[in-house]
Motif scaffolding. Structure first.
Motif, PDB file in Angstrom:
ATOM      1  N   ALA A 100       0.860  -1.189   0.000  1.00 48.93           N
ATOM      2  CA  ALA A 100       0.000   0.000   0.000  1.00 48.93           C
ATOM      3  C   ALA A 100       0.894   1.236   0.000  1.00 48.93           C
ATOM      4  O   ALA A 100       1.205   1.796   1.054  1.00 48.93           O
ATOM      5  N   PRO A 101       1.308   1.704  -1.174  1.00 45.78           N
ATOM      6  CA  PRO A 101       2.213   2.851  -1.265  1.00 45.78           C
ATOM      7  C   PRO A 101       1.550   4.154  -0.812  1.00 45.78           C
ATOM      8  O   PRO A 101       0.322   4.278  -0.783  1.00 45.78           O
ATOM      9  N   SER A 104      -1.810   5.922  -2.286  1.00 50.40           N
ATOM     10  CA  SER A 104      -2.703   4.938  -2.891  1.00 50.40           C
ATOM     11  C   SER A 104      -3.968   4.785  -2.052  1.00 50.40           C
ATOM     12  O   SER A 104      -4.076   5.302  -0.941  1.00 50.40           O
ATOM     13  N   LEU A 105      -4.927   4.036  -2.601  1.00 51.15           N
ATOM     14  CA  LEU A 105      -6.197   3.774  -1.936  1.00 51.15           C
ATOM     15  C   LEU A 105      -6.323   2.291  -1.619  1.00 51.15           C
ATOM     16  O   LEU A 105      -5.903   1.440  -2.408  1.00 51.15           O
ATOM     17  N   ALA A 153      -8.067   0.502  -6.610  1.00 49.64           N
ATOM     18  CA  ALA A 153      -7.594   0.365  -5.229  1.00 49.64           C
ATOM     19  C   ALA A 153      -7.166  -1.062  -4.940  1.00 49.64           C
ATOM     20  O   ALA A 153      -7.611  -2.017  -5.589  1.00 49.64           O
ATOM     21  N   ALA A 154      -6.300  -1.200  -3.943  1.00 46.68           N
ATOM     22  CA  ALA A 154      -5.979  -2.517  -3.416  1.00 46.68           C
ATOM     23  C   ALA A 154      -7.107  -2.967  -2.491  1.00 46.68           C
ATOM     24  O   ALA A 154      -7.803  -2.133  -1.898  1.00 46.68           O
ATOM     25  N   ALA A 207      -7.000   6.259   2.295  1.00 46.05           N
ATOM     26  CA  ALA A 207      -5.939   6.816   1.468  1.00 46.05           C
ATOM     27  C   ALA A 207      -4.665   6.818   2.305  1.00 46.05           C
ATOM     28  O   ALA A 207      -4.675   7.254   3.461  1.00 46.05           O
ATOM     29  N   ALA A 228      -6.050  12.197  -2.593  1.00 48.01           N
ATOM     30  CA  ALA A 228      -6.505  10.906  -3.114  1.00 48.01           C
ATOM     31  C   ALA A 228      -7.909  10.578  -2.610  1.00 48.01           C
ATOM     32  O   ALA A 228      -8.729  10.005  -3.341  1.00 48.01           O
TER      33      ALA A 228
END
Length: 248
Positions: A100-101, A104-105, A153-154, A207, A228
């Motif tokens: 989860a960088p 990112s979401l 998203a992840a 986020a 985000a």
């Protein structure tokens, strides 16, 4: 369709509202949900803001920080509200490195109260193993899957903690117990528990503002995460407008 979006703090609620404006939702007004019993000295009651478009309404409420405040605030909002179809826990959070960088979401398939239980010489014992209740809420249905695709998203486990992780050792211990964990935050489990008491589906969206691990405020990217969050809530309303509770 009526949806309740619960954040922890006003900055997150403002980011959600900015996204709803991008989606064409107009502000309809606000109401004060909390009583003064829930406030600290000098604090004003938290406003629940209402946004609408074409007969659909999305209400955004900053319920407070931590699972207890989130559960209490969500319950108050649901109890006083006009009847909701869905509850969403939203905000920024920490992401586990490699999955989860920053910026990112992530969307929950499972929300886990990661520190609800007891310590022992052999390690942490979840509350479910103690026989006192539950520490997991499965939340992802068809709407969550659509959200994952729409947002890029992840999808995975989001941990709810009462103490944010600040060491590599703690991060490793959490991942050992929850290998599918993507992120941690402090409210999702409380929101989901309150929603479940009302028989409502729920999911969590975060986020990523920082890495889960050693506490390094210089590396946080809160502004990017809030941006985000705004982008996400500019994309989610069309999904919600075509969704019915029968699909969850």
């Amino acid at each position: 369709m009526r949806i309740l979006v619960v954040t922890a703090v006003a900055a997150e609620a403002d980011s959600v509202a900015a996204g709803l404006a991008l989606a064409g939702y107009a502000r309809l007004g606000e109401e004060r949900v909390r009583s003064t019993l829930f406030q600290g000295p000098g604090d004003a009651p938290a406003p629940l803001a209402r946004y609408g478009r074409a007969g659909h309404e999305i209400h955004v409420y900053p319920a407070g920080v931590g699972p207890a405040a989130a559960a209490a605030g969500t319950s108050l909002a649901l109890g006083r509200g006009p009847g909701y179809d869905l509850v969403v826990s939203a905000g920024i959070g920490g992401g586990f490195p490699g999955v989860a960088p920053l910026g990112s979401l992530v969307v929950s398939s499972l929300i886990v109260a990661a520190d609800l239980g007891a310590g022992s010489p052999e390690g942490f014992i979840p509350v479910t193993e103690l026989g006192f209740g539950r520490d997991e809420v499965h939340v992802l249905g068809s709407l969550g899957r659509h959200a994952v695709r729409a947002l890029g998203a992840a999808c995975g486990t989001i941990l709810t903690v009462t103490t944010a992780t600040g060491t590599a050792e703690r991060a490793a211990e959490l991942l050992a117990r929850h290998p599918r964990a993507l992120a941690e935050a402090m409210e999702g489990f409380g929101v989901a528990e309150a929603a479940d008491q009302y028989g409502l589906p729920a999911f969590e969206i975060r986020a990523i503002s920082n890495e889960v691990g050693p506490r390094d405020r210089s590396a946080w990217r809160i502004g990017d995460a809030l941006a985000a969050l705004t982008e996400a809530f500019g994309k989610l309303p069309p999904l919600w407008e075509s969704w019915t509770t029968r699909e969850h």
